[in-house]
Motif scaffolding. Sequence first.
Motif, mmCIF file in Angstrom:
data_model
loop_
_atom_site.group_PDB
_atom_site.id
_atom_site.type_symbol
_atom_site.label_atom_id
_atom_site.label_comp_id
_atom_site.label_asym_id
_atom_site.label_seq_id
_atom_site.Cartn_x
_atom_site.Cartn_y
_atom_site.Cartn_z
ATOM 1 N N TRP A 38 -1.656 2.683 1.907
ATOM 2 C CA TRP A 38 -2.484 1.530 2.236
ATOM 3 C C TRP A 38 -3.445 1.843 3.381
ATOM 4 O O TRP A 38 -4.541 1.301 3.451
ATOM 5 C CB TRP A 38 -1.603 0.351 2.634
ATOM 6 N N SER A 39 -3.024 2.708 4.288
ATOM 7 C CA SER A 39 -3.833 2.980 5.475
ATOM 8 C C SER A 39 -5.075 3.803 5.170
ATOM 9 O O SER A 39 -5.999 3.853 5.978
ATOM 10 C CB SER A 39 -2.993 3.699 6.536
ATOM 11 N N MET A 40 -5.109 4.459 4.011
ATOM 12 C CA MET A 40 -6.283 5.276 3.653
ATOM 13 C C MET A 40 -7.355 4.378 3.044
ATOM 14 O O MET A 40 -7.666 4.438 1.858
ATOM 15 C CB MET A 40 -5.860 6.404 2.719
ATOM 16 N N THR A 41 -7.939 3.551 3.891
ATOM 17 C CA THR A 41 -8.819 2.482 3.427
ATOM 18 C C THR A 41 -10.184 2.965 2.953
ATOM 19 O O THR A 41 -10.879 2.241 2.245
ATOM 20 C CB THR A 41 -9.019 1.455 4.548
ATOM 21 N N SER A 42 -10.596 4.163 3.353
ATOM 22 C CA SER A 42 -11.910 4.632 2.907
ATOM 23 C C SER A 42 -11.844 5.311 1.542
ATOM 24 O O SER A 42 -12.866 5.743 1.024
ATOM 25 C CB SER A 42 -12.532 5.585 3.935
ATOM 26 N N LEU A 43 -10.657 5.365 0.956
ATOM 27 C CA LEU A 43 -10.520 5.804 -0.430
ATOM 28 C C LEU A 43 -10.594 4.565 -1.319
ATOM 29 O O LEU A 43 -9.737 3.684 -1.222
ATOM 30 C CB LEU A 43 -9.187 6.516 -0.653
ATOM 31 N N LYS A 44 -11.598 4.493 -2.163
ATOM 32 C CA LYS A 44 -11.730 3.307 -3.009
ATOM 33 C C LYS A 44 -10.602 3.201 -4.012
ATOM 34 O O LYS A 44 -10.178 2.109 -4.383
ATOM 35 C CB LYS A 44 -13.085 3.334 -3.731
ATOM 36 N N GLN A 45 -10.111 4.342 -4.483
ATOM 37 C CA GLN A 45 -9.012 4.340 -5.443
ATOM 38 C C GLN A 45 -7.928 5.294 -4.983
ATOM 39 O O GLN A 45 -8.210 6.341 -4.404
ATOM 40 C CB GLN A 45 -9.505 4.740 -6.836
ATOM 41 N N HIS A 46 -6.680 4.885 -5.226
ATOM 42 C CA HIS A 46 -5.533 5.708 -4.838
ATOM 43 C C HIS A 46 -4.428 5.406 -5.839
ATOM 44 O O HIS A 46 -3.988 4.253 -5.962
ATOM 45 C CB HIS A 46 -5.093 5.363 -3.415
ATOM 46 N N ALA A 47 -3.970 6.428 -6.557
ATOM 47 C CA ALA A 47 -3.003 6.226 -7.632
ATOM 48 C C ALA A 47 -1.677 5.659 -7.128
ATOM 49 O O ALA A 47 -0.969 4.971 -7.863
ATOM 50 C CB ALA A 47 -2.756 7.552 -8.367
ATOM 51 N N GLY A 48 -1.331 5.920 -5.876
ATOM 52 C CA GLY A 48 -0.050 5.446 -5.343
ATOM 53 C C GLY A 48 -0.186 4.254 -4.417
ATOM 54 O O GLY A 48 0.674 4.048 -3.561
ATOM 55 N N ARG A 49 -1.261 3.477 -4.585
ATOM 56 C CA ARG A 49 -1.511 2.367 -3.662
ATOM 57 C C ARG A 49 -1.632 1.048 -4.430
ATOM 58 O O ARG A 49 -2.687 0.715 -4.957
ATOM 59 C CB ARG A 49 -2.795 2.630 -2.881
ATOM 60 N N PRO A 50 -0.558 0.257 -4.483
ATOM 61 C CA PRO A 50 -0.645 -1.063 -5.109
ATOM 62 C C PRO A 50 -1.406 -2.030 -4.210
ATOM 63 O O PRO A 50 -1.636 -1.758 -3.028
ATOM 64 C CB PRO A 50 0.821 -1.488 -5.250
ATOM 65 N N GLU A 51 -1.806 -3.166 -4.757
ATOM 66 C CA GLU A 51 -2.496 -4.166 -3.969
ATOM 67 C C GLU A 51 -1.544 -4.783 -2.948
ATOM 68 O O GLU A 51 -0.357 -4.963 -3.212
ATOM 69 C CB GLU A 51 -3.061 -5.268 -4.873
ATOM 70 N N VAL A 52 -2.074 -5.119 -1.780
ATOM 71 C CA VAL A 52 -1.249 -5.730 -0.725
ATOM 72 C C VAL A 52 -1.137 -7.223 -1.017
ATOM 73 O O VAL A 52 -1.811 -8.058 -0.424
ATOM 74 C CB VAL A 52 -1.860 -5.505 0.672
ATOM 75 N N ILE A 53 -0.304 -7.569 -1.979
ATOM 76 C CA ILE A 53 -0.100 -8.958 -2.353
ATOM 77 C C ILE A 53 1.388 -9.226 -2.426
ATOM 78 O O ILE A 53 2.208 -8.364 -2.124
ATOM 79 C CB ILE A 53 -0.768 -9.268 -3.715
ATOM 80 N N THR A 54 1.751 -10.438 -2.818
ATOM 81 C CA THR A 54 3.162 -10.705 -3.035
ATOM 82 C C THR A 54 3.657 -9.698 -4.069
ATOM 83 O O THR A 54 2.898 -9.295 -4.942
ATOM 84 C CB THR A 54 3.362 -12.126 -3.582
ATOM 85 N N PRO A 55 4.905 -9.246 -3.962
ATOM 86 C CA PRO A 55 5.954 -9.792 -3.106
ATOM 87 C C PRO A 55 6.072 -9.185 -1.708
ATOM 88 O O PRO A 55 6.966 -9.559 -0.966
ATOM 89 C CB PRO A 55 7.208 -9.482 -3.919
ATOM 90 N N TRP A 56 5.190 -8.242 -1.325
ATOM 91 C CA TRP A 56 5.320 -7.656 0.017
ATOM 92 C C TRP A 56 5.042 -8.683 1.111
ATOM 93 O O TRP A 56 5.595 -8.591 2.194
ATOM 94 C CB TRP A 56 4.380 -6.468 0.161
ATOM 95 N N LEU A 57 4.160 -9.635 0.835
ATOM 96 C CA LEU A 57 3.820 -10.619 1.856
ATOM 97 C C LEU A 57 4.811 -11.773 1.904
ATOM 98 O O LEU A 57 5.188 -12.243 2.977
ATOM 99 C CB LEU A 57 2.407 -11.169 1.613
ATOM 100 N N ARG A 58 5.243 -12.250 0.729
ATOM 101 C CA ARG A 58 6.074 -13.454 0.677
ATOM 102 C C ARG A 58 7.439 -13.232 0.056
ATOM 103 O O ARG A 58 8.287 -14.126 0.099
ATOM 104 C CB ARG A 58 5.339 -14.547 -0.114
ATOM 105 N N GLY A 59 7.649 -12.063 -0.522
ATOM 106 C CA GLY A 59 8.915 -11.816 -1.190
ATOM 107 C C GLY A 59 8.921 -12.380 -2.600
ATOM 108 O O GLY A 59 7.957 -13.002 -3.063
#
Length: 604
Positions: A204-225
């Motif tokens: 997630w921290s590699m924000t200047s990469l537009k695409q990353h095969a191992g990077r899911p979107e930062v959405i639920t369930p990480w935020l809310r479970g």
Amino acid sequence: MAEKVKKGIEGKTKKKKLTEKIKTELFVGARRIHERSKAEDRLKALGFIEGGEPLTPPDYAGAGGQLCLELNGDKPPALERPVFLISTSAGEVGVDLDADHMVCDLVAWERMVQRLGRVNRKGGRETKIRIVAFKQDKKDIETLKQPFNYLPKNENKMMDGSPGALLELKRQSEENKELENILQQATTPHPLYPALTRALVDAWSMTSLKQHAGRPEVITPWLRGWLENDKPQSTVVWRKYLPVRTKVKAVTKKEVDGFFEAAQPHLSEKLETETDRVSGWLIKRAASLLNDKDTQLKSENVVAFALAPDGTLRKSFQLKYLADENNKKDIEENITGATLVLDVRLGGLNENGLLDDDANNEDIAADNNDKWDVGFRIRCSEGDNNGSDPADYRFATRQSDEGEDLEYLFITTDTTEESRAISTRPQRLDEHQCWAEKCARRIAEDVGLAGDFAETLAIAARLHDEGKRAGRWQRGFKAKSDGKYAKTKGPLDHSILGGYRHEFGSLPYAEKDDKWQQLPNELQELVLHLIAAHHGYGRPVIATKGCDDAPPSQLQRRARDVALRFARLQKQWGPWGLAWWEALLRAADQQASRENDNRGDANG
């Protein structure tokens, strides 16, 4: 349910001929941020937020009925009528309410604490709260009622739900295991969360990469479970200007992605609610308009774009497709978790910012409202300017039969590094960096940095924009010829800038600085990273194009060093620590820019 309660109260007051003397207000979460933010002013005027006045009802003896309310306030009434605020759970944490009385349903204990805190917040008034239990089985009701048995009671056997009483109850639970268990049983269990691994955070921290095969979107369930009975959500936005084209050339996905990257949906124009509610409402609106002879829309018009969480196009929809009930499943699959950008002519939004099947108001878009700051501006242009307009993005909306562009939408943004360099007050580079250094030293002191650490932040602030000395940058921003500028009145000419990143061009200047060379090696590295990353790049990649201070081979080596440096510092400081350092420099830079803008405004 909140809407039904509102109508019910209004119906009863109408029967008793009290309609003109009673005010109802609705506060719900499933509406646009724009209208929700406006609600704060209304609630303050109605006495529900600090700064308003307590309300005292008038004598209704001659009004054909009697209203059963008891409101005791020491101050004179601000209004001549009582107000009923009907709120969903959005009122628990979404606004700093201070009501005189409350009626609510029985819910989990942690939510009841929030609700009790929305009444008589500062004390000094006699407040009555009535809690109604329904739609729960007897066992659940008894469990949820148990904590109230431990609240102190007055001589009239009324429970004390004040903040002081709730704090005392919490203190007692720390010493009383039985009470602790009762509160725990009445509290919503913590949801399960997926593992938050270091590898995931690094991705997630590699924000200047537009695409990353191992990077899911930062959405639920990480935020809310994973929440029980949690329904899929969709976000709805209305726009006047969309990437649609008449004649000849079909619109590509790349064009749509570029358009919405430049004109990103702004928080204030978003309405988030359940996906099934959006799909049902959308089908009704489309079907209604398809059969409306007066509408400007045609069946084959593209009227909606479903954008994935990363802002890229998931699917576009024609009016006739949306109007077909048989397509509901496909529509829901494509808008789940998505942002749905609609043609404003679809309407369907009422004055309270709520989805409404019958609302036909088209004055609801943010992109054609000068008073609505969404971080970008869109304007139409006809003629053969051949794209010479200095905009962040250009989209051809109409073409000739030969494929010649005849009409454009030009988008300029206020959210990019380039746009923030435009100011009402041109500022020389040395002055801006001097101001940024002063801000950095003040921030360093406030957060407890000292010695070499404080000097690291100050040096990074003093050198962060050195790359703006490049002739390409000065020409691209139309800087005056009497010096080197960090802020200009513009306009920016992207063709001259050529994709040049001034952060990348600042690095050689930093390496020649005397004070930088006096820092320990690991802090020298940190300074270089902060400079490279202060506009979000360098995590880990940064562009070399447009940079003229070295041959391509050396520029590639410099960009490689930026990426490797990020990896080393991420390991040393951790993802949160390195981001914290970057935030300090950004804060200093933005404070200095804001001070310059304010001086420009003051000078007219």
